[in-house]
Design a protein around this motif. Structure first.
Motif, PDB file in Angstrom:
ATOM      1  N   LEU A   3      13.119  52.884  45.854  1.00  0.00           N
ATOM      2  CA  LEU A   3      11.797  52.796  46.310  1.00  0.00           C
ATOM      3  C   LEU A   3      10.820  52.970  45.203  1.00  0.00           C
ATOM      4  N   LEU A   4       9.578  52.622  45.489  1.00  0.00           N
ATOM      5  CA  LEU A   4       8.556  52.395  44.547  1.00  0.00           C
ATOM      6  C   LEU A   4       7.616  53.664  44.650  1.00  0.00           C
ATOM      7  N   SER A  20       6.640  53.457  39.569  1.00  0.00           N
ATOM      8  CA  SER A  20       7.729  53.996  39.285  1.00  0.00           C
ATOM      9  C   SER A  20       8.945  53.458  40.268  1.00  0.00           C
ATOM     10  N   GLY A  21       9.980  52.992  39.607  1.00  0.00           N
ATOM     11  CA  GLY A  21      10.831  52.436  40.677  1.00  0.00           C
ATOM     12  C   GLY A  21      11.116  50.977  40.678  1.00  0.00           C
ATOM     13  N   GLY A  22      11.290  50.334  41.893  1.00  0.00           N
ATOM     14  CA  GLY A  22      11.756  49.117  42.019  1.00  0.00           C
ATOM     15  C   GLY A  22      10.436  48.476  42.579  1.00  0.00           C
ATOM     16  N   VAL A  51       8.895  50.997  35.734  1.00  0.00           N
ATOM     17  CA  VAL A  51       9.284  49.889  36.835  1.00  0.00           C
ATOM     18  C   VAL A  51      10.735  49.442  36.507  1.00  0.00           C
ATOM     19  N   THR A  52      11.641  49.565  37.349  1.00  0.00           N
ATOM     20  CA  THR A  52      13.148  49.240  37.153  1.00  0.00           C
ATOM     21  C   THR A  52      13.364  47.927  37.705  1.00  0.00           C
ATOM     22  N   ASN A  83      11.409  47.091  29.791  1.00  0.00           N
ATOM     23  CA  ASN A  83      11.921  45.962  29.451  1.00  0.00           C
ATOM     24  C   ASN A  83      12.252  45.004  30.576  1.00  0.00           C
ATOM     25  N   GLU A  84      12.381  45.607  31.815  1.00  0.00           N
ATOM     26  CA  GLU A  84      12.744  44.719  33.007  1.00  0.00           C
ATOM     27  C   GLU A  84      11.573  43.788  33.408  1.00  0.00           C
ATOM     28  N   VAL A  85      10.336  44.524  33.184  1.00  0.00           N
ATOM     29  CA  VAL A  85       9.021  43.846  33.651  1.00  0.00           C
ATOM     30  C   VAL A  85       8.887  42.772  32.450  1.00  0.00           C
TER      31      VAL A  85
END
Length: 108
Positions: A3-4, A20-22, A51-52, A83-85
């Protein structure tokens, strides 16, 4: 599916959204309308440190908000990208188009 979580805060000349989250096609409804509405009135800061996941649909929301900000004379800032973003924005080739900051004191 992760969840975000969206936390909204007011700054002196900006609206801050801590994400925070997806951030993806399934979760973007939690934040897209808020971002689009806020960018009409003030600068918007998206804190993306936690953000994952970031998919093409979420990048589309960010791009649309960026384009809206240019039309309204406001600015969209990406704060402390994860890092993902970073990886996803680099893959699009549009990373340099965004105002990436490391502190809200950089909001102008």
């Amino acid at each position: 599916m992760e969840l975000l979580t969206v936390t909204e805060k007011d700054g002196t000349d900006y609206k801050l959204y801590e994400l925070s989250g997806g951030f993806n096609a399934y979760t973007l409804v939690n934040v897209a309308s808020k971002i689009y509405s806020s960018i009409q009135k003030t600068n918007v800061v998206l804190d993306m440190a936690n953000v994952t996941e970031l998919d093409a649909a979420a990048i589309g929301v960010i791009m649309a908000a960026h384009n809206d900000s240019e039309e309204t004379g406001k600015k969209l800032y990406l704060l402390s990208i994860s890092n993902e973003v970073d990886r996803q924005l680099l893959a699009t080739g549009f990373k340099e188009e965004f105002n990436i900051i490391s502190s809200v004191t950089e909001v102008a």
